[in-house]
Structure formats: structure tokens, C-alpha cells
Design a protein around this motif. Structure first.
Motif, PDB file in Angstrom:
ATOM      1  N   ARG A   1      -6.964  11.368  -7.044  1.00 55.10           N
ATOM      2  CA  ARG A   1      -6.684  10.612  -5.826  1.00 55.10           C
ATOM      3  C   ARG A   1      -7.983  10.549  -5.015  1.00 55.10           C
ATOM      4  NH1 ARG A   1      -0.775  13.390  -4.433  1.00 55.10           N
ATOM      5  NH2 ARG A   1       0.436  12.061  -5.859  1.00 55.10           N
TER       6      ARG A   1
ATOM      7  N   CYS B   1      -4.741  -5.776  -0.770  1.00 55.02           N
ATOM      8  CA  CYS B   1      -5.375  -4.480  -0.495  1.00 55.02           C
ATOM      9  C   CYS B   1      -5.950  -4.387   0.911  1.00 55.02           C
ATOM     10  CB  CYS B   1      -6.471  -4.206  -1.524  1.00 55.02           C
ATOM     11  SG  CYS B   1      -5.859  -4.091  -3.228  1.00 55.02           S
TER      12      CYS B   1
ATOM     13  N   VAL C   1      -5.311  -0.873   2.170  1.00 56.30           N
ATOM     14  CA  VAL C   1      -5.510   0.229   1.228  1.00 56.30           C
ATOM     15  C   VAL C   1      -6.634   1.144   1.720  1.00 56.30           C
ATOM     16  CG1 VAL C   1      -6.365   0.813  -1.072  1.00 56.30           C
ATOM     17  CG2 VAL C   1      -4.594  -0.922  -0.796  1.00 56.30           C
TER      18      VAL C   1
ATOM     19  N   SER D   1      -6.800   4.530   0.017  1.00 51.75           N
ATOM     20  CA  SER D   1      -7.051   5.466  -1.080  1.00 51.75           C
ATOM     21  C   SER D   1      -6.408   4.930  -2.344  1.00 51.75           C
ATOM     22  CB  SER D   1      -6.503   6.857  -0.759  1.00 51.75           C
ATOM     23  OG  SER D   1      -5.093   6.828  -0.590  1.00 51.75           O
TER      24      SER D   1
ATOM     25  N   GLU E   1      -5.166   6.047  -6.563  1.00 48.72           N
ATOM     26  CA  GLU E   1      -4.858   7.074  -7.563  1.00 48.72           C
ATOM     27  C   GLU E   1      -5.170   6.500  -8.943  1.00 48.72           C
ATOM     28  OE1 GLU E   1      -0.794   8.987  -9.315  1.00 48.72           O
ATOM     29  OE2 GLU E   1      -1.075   9.150  -7.133  1.00 48.72           O
TER      30      GLU E   1
ATOM     31  N   THR F   1      -2.886   3.209  -8.925  1.00 50.47           N
ATOM     32  CA  THR F   1      -1.897   3.065  -7.865  1.00 50.47           C
ATOM     33  C   THR F   1      -2.628   3.084  -6.532  1.00 50.47           C
ATOM     34  OG1 THR F   1      -0.254   4.258  -9.193  1.00 50.47           O
ATOM     35  CG2 THR F   1       0.198   4.018  -6.841  1.00 50.47           C
ATOM     36  N   TYR F   2      -2.244   2.160  -5.650  1.00 49.34           N
ATOM     37  CA  TYR F   2      -2.900   2.067  -4.355  1.00 49.34           C
ATOM     38  C   TYR F   2      -2.028   2.713  -3.278  1.00 49.34           C
ATOM     39  CZ  TYR F   2      -5.957  -1.306  -6.657  1.00 49.34           C
ATOM     40  OH  TYR F   2      -6.846  -1.909  -7.510  1.00 49.34           O
ATOM     41  N   HIS F   3      -2.704   3.216  -2.255  1.00 54.62           N
ATOM     42  CA  HIS F   3      -2.005   3.814  -1.116  1.00 54.62           C
ATOM     43  C   HIS F   3      -2.538   3.184   0.167  1.00 54.62           C
ATOM     44  CE1 HIS F   3      -0.287   6.945  -3.699  1.00 54.62           C
ATOM     45  NE2 HIS F   3      -1.482   7.059  -4.248  1.00 54.62           N
ATOM     46  N   PRO F   4      -1.676   2.524   0.960  1.00 56.19           N
ATOM     47  CA  PRO F   4      -0.265   2.257   0.713  1.00 56.19           C
ATOM     48  C   PRO F   4      -0.056   1.441  -0.564  1.00 56.19           C
ATOM     49  CG  PRO F   4      -0.901   1.684   2.961  1.00 56.19           C
ATOM     50  CD  PRO F   4      -2.150   1.949   2.227  1.00 56.19           C
ATOM     51  N   ASP F   5       1.124   1.587  -1.147  1.00 60.89           N
ATOM     52  CA  ASP F   5       1.405   0.980  -2.442  1.00 60.89           C
ATOM     53  C   ASP F   5       1.419  -0.546  -2.334  1.00 60.89           C
ATOM     54  OD1 ASP F   5       1.981   0.858  -5.105  1.00 60.89           O
ATOM     55  OD2 ASP F   5       4.139   1.070  -4.839  1.00 60.89           O
TER      56      ASP F   5
END
Length: 676
Positions: free
Chosen positions: A80, A98, A101, A103, A105, A117-121
């Protein structure tokens, strides 16, 4: 990108480490075979600097291999990562999904494929053949329901007939599986629009293409996300893994190295040597050819030019490495010189204190290790100082403890430019001021590797380096502290502290506040501890009982300027009883009551009631009771239990102590203060 957490799964003895938080500098502590190296090697292949991928045959858990290896593309390492502000802007410009976005994973599988995987998704579905079929069917239904303007019915009928036939044909040609390309949908849209030549026809047919435009838009969004995925993978930090097997040799036989590199490229030790040649920018085959021309004695001008070029490259690379290593190392100025003598490539080293050149293998193991590691780091990271994560497996293993502590401080300094994770089982490489950076690696009950995150494991072997580090810290502060009073055992410490409290509560002079009491765990340990204190040049006094002192202890103390009346005190000096211990400074009745509470069946009446003068040659009262306990009850006398109870009662009821006891301890403390 900054790695915030990682996870390793399905790798050798690792089932799943779970998510392990990391910082700029993180230490992994564990015993041998606990899985530290496996964690580092698996994590390094998330984006390896040496280009090595996963090998399921050698690295997938052996007990699961036959039944599970072909079932799925198993994930191995995940990370991450927190994006920098620049990376956030770049990725938002690449994909509109994005914008928020912060962060990502990233997981790598055995086949080498990545999942992100992106955060927020964020996410968008891939356009599939059924999606296109549904859009065409919607268009067909819409066309069938078209109504022509007044007077245009016949003309619209011909358009509808042609479009329906065309769309049915296109629908039937779509494969059940496969990828839908944006170009195919664009062709359909253009085919529909080409049927319209007049404004009213455009007005009628434009809504027919709306479902197809939505698919085109979906594909464009998906392509943007895929481009963002590529950006993430391209900007992943390089993971540079290094262990003891990669330390370079300073005398390299070039033909042997080339032959081994071609036949067995995975041989340990070749990696750093190969990086050395790459750093020098020398072609190995050219080196081999030039080796047959000893110092360019051949008159061939081409060969002579090649040798001259090689010499210039060696000199330039030597100077470059010297400058870079000095900036990175930050300690003694080291100078390297690369040289080729016939078939041998050599590394010579000198420094600012001694300009004499010495072969690299004759220098310290620490310098060899860090030179080799830095060489690999430079070459494999492509000088990308800010884009590498360093994984050091057991660094400083051969270093002296003080050098290990210096190495840890060195890691602290360079961790501001590159994240560093290192494994160790040495207590001298654990920073007790930052225990939040320590992760304990241990073997779980199921035999697989576990990593502690929120709690310490129950496995004492895994915790031992931490305990040893703590003991070292205590010892260091003890030895380097202020004035010291060395006593034999912990019960001396308890009773001296209790009586110090009593004297102060009565307004009398106690021990000087800057005096530390240090128990040695027995008189046998007194000499080594006193020697260490002497080495630290700290004032110290020694307080001993006169019983069971190992032979030679009293004889050696004067050589350390510790003798009776000058640093050495005996309890017998305050009770006129040879062999007296601290318990003899109390009244026998007070001490007996505590003994009786611990040993209620002990016949204390059998202990001699002689006067102090008559008992001058006898051992102390505690040793007499010890003999009685062993003789009558067949067990070892737990002297510490009685001392603990005695200490508690002293502090709870200081008024119960008689004046003679107070006087004896008052004289003892006065003498200690005078000596120290």
C-alpha cells in the motif's frame, strides 16, 4: 511513492503475514529460520531491482504445491503506497476517475501480473460482447419504433429497412467471448449516421446511437484507468534486496567470472561483481579479449586504443565511486581504485588516515559489505535515489557491537532519502528509542511465519534480542551513570533503599541522591563489573559481606584502587561479626519475625544465641538460617523472599526499628558517602 504497509502470501513458509505497517526505517527481529529472509525476498520481487520474478516451483509453499499451484494465479507480495502530490496530479490527469485518489494498493502474482486497487476505490466495467449486443438490440428496437414526419414515410421506411438488416447482421457477427474494441463501435455509429442526409433524418437517427456512444465513453474511461495502472507500475519504487552472499571479491578472474556468469547466472556472489563491471561501463567480452594483450604490448593500434579507453573508464569510474561513496557514507574518506592486471580485475582501497592502498578483502568486513551493497544499489536502481526501497538481510553480521550501533545510525541518516528495512537478531542493532519501528518475525503454532504488529509474540526466542537490547541499555546507563555503589545481590539493594527511606523520614542523613546502587548477582561478578566502571572513570565503592567471597576478589580490588578504607566496605565493620551480611545490621528478633512468616515450621531456637563478641568468627545470620532450612526442611533457603518481606515492613512501619539498627545504617551511609 511511500510504502505504508506490505503483505506477503503463499511464499515458502509464509501463508499470510497480514498487513505489516512500515516506516522510513523499520527493523525486523527474529531468530534464524523464522522467515525474515523469505519476507524480504518475496517483497523485493514486487518490483525487483535485479529483475528476478517469482518461481512457483521453488517458492510456492511445498506442502501445497501439488494440489494448489495450478488452481489460480496466486498473489505473493502486496504494498500500500501513499502518492506524492505530484503523483496525485499526474494520475488525476491520466484518469478522471482518480481525481480523489491518494494511495494505491499493488499486488504481484506468481505469473508476474499486477492487480491495482485505488483508495478511495474507483472502477469501471470492461465493455463485453453482451454489452455491445444489448446496445445493438436497443438500437434495433428504437429504429422499429421510429415515426416519420408527414410526407416522409416511404423514405424513412427504406432507411429503417436498410439499418435493421445491417444491425442484425452485425449482432450476429459478434463473438460470445473476446474484447470489444472502440473502433468497432465507432464503425457502427458511423454506419448509422451515414444513412442520414437531411436534417430531419439526423434528428430521428441521433438517439439511436446514444447507447453505443455510452459504450465508447465507458471504454475511454476504462482505457484511462488502464493508463493510470501503467503509470503506477512504472513509478513503483525499486526494491533492492541485499544479503551477505552478495559481498564482492576484490580480485576477480575475468575469464572465470564470464564463464560462470554464462553457465550459472544465479550463482551467489556474481551479482555485485556484475554490477561492478556495469558501473565501470566495461563490456565483459571486450575485457576478455583485451586480457590476452598484456598491457597492450601488441602494436595493433585498435587494441592499444581499446586498452587506453579501458584505463580512462577505470579511472573515471574509480573517481566517481569515491565521490559518491564519500557523500553517502559520511564517515572516514575512502578512496577506491579499479585496476586490471592481465586477467584479474582488482579493487584497491585507501583512506585519509592511511594513503597506502590495500586490497578490498583486507579491509574490514563492514566496509566490504557496505561497498558491495552501495554498488548494487547504484547500478540496479539506476541512480534513482528517491525511488528505491532497500531490504538489507542481516547487515553488519560480522561487525563489532559498537560498529553495529554505528551502522544503525547510518541507516537512520540515509532513510530520509530511501526507505530501509533490515533484519537482524543482534540486540546492538535495535533502537530502543524507536520500538514502534520494530517488527518481530516468529514461527506460529502452525509452523508458518508470523509478523507482530500490535503485540509482542509469546515466543521468548524471538523476543530475546529485544530483552538483550534492553539489558544492554540498562548496563550502559549503569556504567556510564554517576556515582556507583556496587553490592552483591538484589536483596542488598532492596534493604539499603528501605533503610535510606527510614533515615530520611527521621531527618537523618541518608545516601547521597546521586549514588546509584548496582547489584552484581554475586561476588564472583564483582571484579568484571568494577573493572568496567573503572574503565568509564566513574567513582565507585564496593559493599561486601565477609562470607563466601571468591578467592582472589579481595586481592584484585587494590589494583583497581579499591581497598578497605578506600572504596571497599564490609558489613562486618559495622556489627563486629566476621562474615556478616546486610541482615546482621538488624536486630535478630526483627529479622526472625520475617523468617518465621516465610518458614512457619522452622525451629529458630536452634540458632545460637551467643553475644556478638562470642559470634565473631561465625557466619552471618542469613547463612545460619540457610543451613537450618536445608537441614530441617530439605530445601534451599530463599533469602530474597525474607528480604522482600523485611523491606516491606521497614517501609510500612519505620517506627518499629530500634535505635541500634538506625545507628548502624547511619554510620554505614556516612561511610559510603565519604568514600564515593
Amino acid at each position: 511513492m511511500q510504502l505504508a504497509e506490505f503483505r506477503v502470501q503463499n511464499y515458502k513458509i509464509i501463508e499470510d503475514t497480514g498487513w505489516v505497517p512500515v516506516q522510513n526505517l523499520t527493523t525486523f527481529v527474529g531468530k534464524n529460520e523464522s522467515g525474515k529472509s523469505a519476507i524480504f525476498r518475496a517483497l523485493s520481487k514486487l518490483n525487483p531491482s535485479d529483475g528476478e520474478g517469482y518461481d512457483g516451483l521453488k517458492e510456492f509453499p511445498r506442502q501445497r504445491y501439488a494440489a494448489e499451484i495450478t488452481r489460480t494465479d496466486w498473489p505473493v507480495a502486496s504494498g500500500r503506497f501513499v502518492l506524492t502530490p505530484d503523483e496525485q496530479r499526474d494520475i488525476a490527469a491520466i484518469s478522471e476517475l482518480c481525481n480523489e485518489v491518494r494511495s494505491v494498493e499493488v499486488t504481484r502474482h506468481y505469473t508476474g501480473t499486477y492487480s491495482i486497487t485505488y483508495h478511495p476505490d474507483v472502477g469501471v466495467d470492461l465493455v463485453t460482447p453482451p454489452d455491445l449486443i444489448y446496445a445493438i438490440e436497443s438500437a434495433i428496437e428504437h429504429i422499429r419504433n421510429l415515426i416519420a414526419p408527414e410526407g416522409k414515410g416511404e423514405e424513412l421506411g427504406r432507411i429503417k429497412e436498410g439499418l435493421l438488416a445491417f444491425l442484425e447482421e452485425q449482432k450476429g457477427a459478434i463473438p460470445v467471448e473476446g474484447q470489444v474494441h472502440k473502433r468497432h463501435i465507432a464503425d457502427l455509429i458511423n454506419a448509422i449516421k451515414s444513412r442520414a442526409n437531411e436534417p430531419w433524418q439526423h434528428d430521428i437517427l441521433d438517439p439511436v446511437t446514444e447507447p453505443m456512444y455510452r459504450l465508447v465513453r465507458q471504454i475511454e474511461i476504462f482505457e484511462g484507468l488502464m493508463a493510470a495502472n501503467r503509470y503506477v507500475i512504472e513509478h513503483l519504487p525499486k526494491f533492492v534486496y541485499f544479503d551477505q552472499y552478495n559481498v564482492i571479491e576484490s580480485a576477480i578472474h575475468i575469464p572465470t567470472f564470464i564463464a560462470t556468469l554464462k553457465s550459472h547466472p544465479d550463482t551467489p556472489g556474481l551479482r555485485a561483481t556484475h554490477c561492478l563491471f556495469r558501473h565501470v561501463n566495461l563490456d565483459l567480452d571486450q575485457l576478455d579479449r583485451l586480457g590476452s594483450h598484456k598491457n597492450a604490448v601488441d602494436d595493433n593500434p585498435i587494441i592499444r586504443r581499446q586498452v587506453d579507453e579501458r584505463s580512462i573508464l577505470l579511472s573515471t569510474a574509480s573517481n566517481l565511486m569515491t565521490k559518491k561513496f564519500e557523500d553517502w557514507w559520511g564517515q572516514r574518506k575512502i578512496r577506491f581504485r579499479y585496476d586490471i592486471d592481465g586477467d584479474y580485475f582488482r579493487v584497491w582501497v585507501s583512506d585519509d588516515l592511511d594513503p597506502s592502498e590495500i586490497e578490498l578483502e583486507q579491509r574490514s568486513a563492514g566496509l566490504q559489505y557496505f561497498f558491495s551493497f552501495y554498488l548494487v544499489f547504484l547500478v540496479e536502481s539506476g541512480d534513482a535515489y528517491q525511488d528505491s526501497i532497500l531490504l538489507l538481510d542481516e547487515p553488519g553480521l560480522q561487525l563489532h557491537p559498537t560498529a553495529q550501533q554505528q551502522a544503525t545510525r547510518f541507516f537512520e541518516r540515509i532513510s530520509h532519502q530511501n526507505q530501509i528495512f533490515f533484519s537482524t537478531h543482534s540486540p546492538f542493532m535495535i533502537d530502543l528509542d524507536h520500538l514502534d519501528r520494530v517488527r518481530t518475525v516468529y514461527e506460529g503454532e502452525d509452523g508458518t511465519t508470523k509478523v507482530s504488529v500490535s503485540e509482542w509474540p509469546a515466543d521468548r526466542d524471538s523476543l530475546f534480542p529485544l530483552e538483550a537490547a534492553l539489558a544492554t541499555r540498562i548496563a550502559d546507563r549503569t556504567l556510564s551513570g554517576g556515582k556507583q555503589l556496587v553490592v552483591e545481590d538484589t536483596h542488598d539493594l532492596w534493604l539499603l533503599q528501605a533503610m535510606n527511606y527510614v533515615l530520611r523520614s527521621r531527618g537523618k542523613t541518608g545516601l547521597s541522591p546521586d549514588i546509584r546502587i548496582t547489584p552484581t548477582g554475586g561476588a564472583a561478578n564483582l571484579i568484571p563489573l568494577a573493572l568496567m566502571m573503572t574503565a568509564h572513570k566513574k567513582p565507585a565503592a564496593v559493599l561486601l559481606s565477609g562470607h563466601n567471597i571468591p578467592q582472589g576478589v579481595l586481592e584484585k580490588l587494590p589494583s583497581m584502587h579499591i581497598r578497605e578504607g578506600s572504596g571497599l566496605l564490609l558489613y562486618s565493620s559495622f556489627v563486629n561479626r566476621q562474615g556478616a551480611g546486610i541482615e546482621d545490621l538488624f536486630s535478630p528478633e526483627f529479622y526472625y519475625r520475617c523468617v518465621k512468616d516465610i518458614y512457619p515450621d522452622l525451629p529458630l531456637g536452634q540458632i545460637s544465641e551467643k553475644s556478638p563478641v562470642e559470634r565473631n568468627e561465625e557466619r552471618g545470620i542469613a547463612h545460619q538460617i540457610a543451613d537450618l532450612v536445608e537441614r530441617r526442611q530439605g530445601e534451599h533457603f530463599e533469602r530474597w523472599r525474607v528480604a522482600e518481606l523485611l523491606s516491606d515492613r521497614i517501609c510500612e512501619s519505620p517506627q518499629n526499628l530500634d535505635d541500634e539498627t538506625i545507628d548502624r545504617f547511619s554510620r554505614l551511609f556516612d561511610e559510603i558517602n565519604r568514600l564515593i
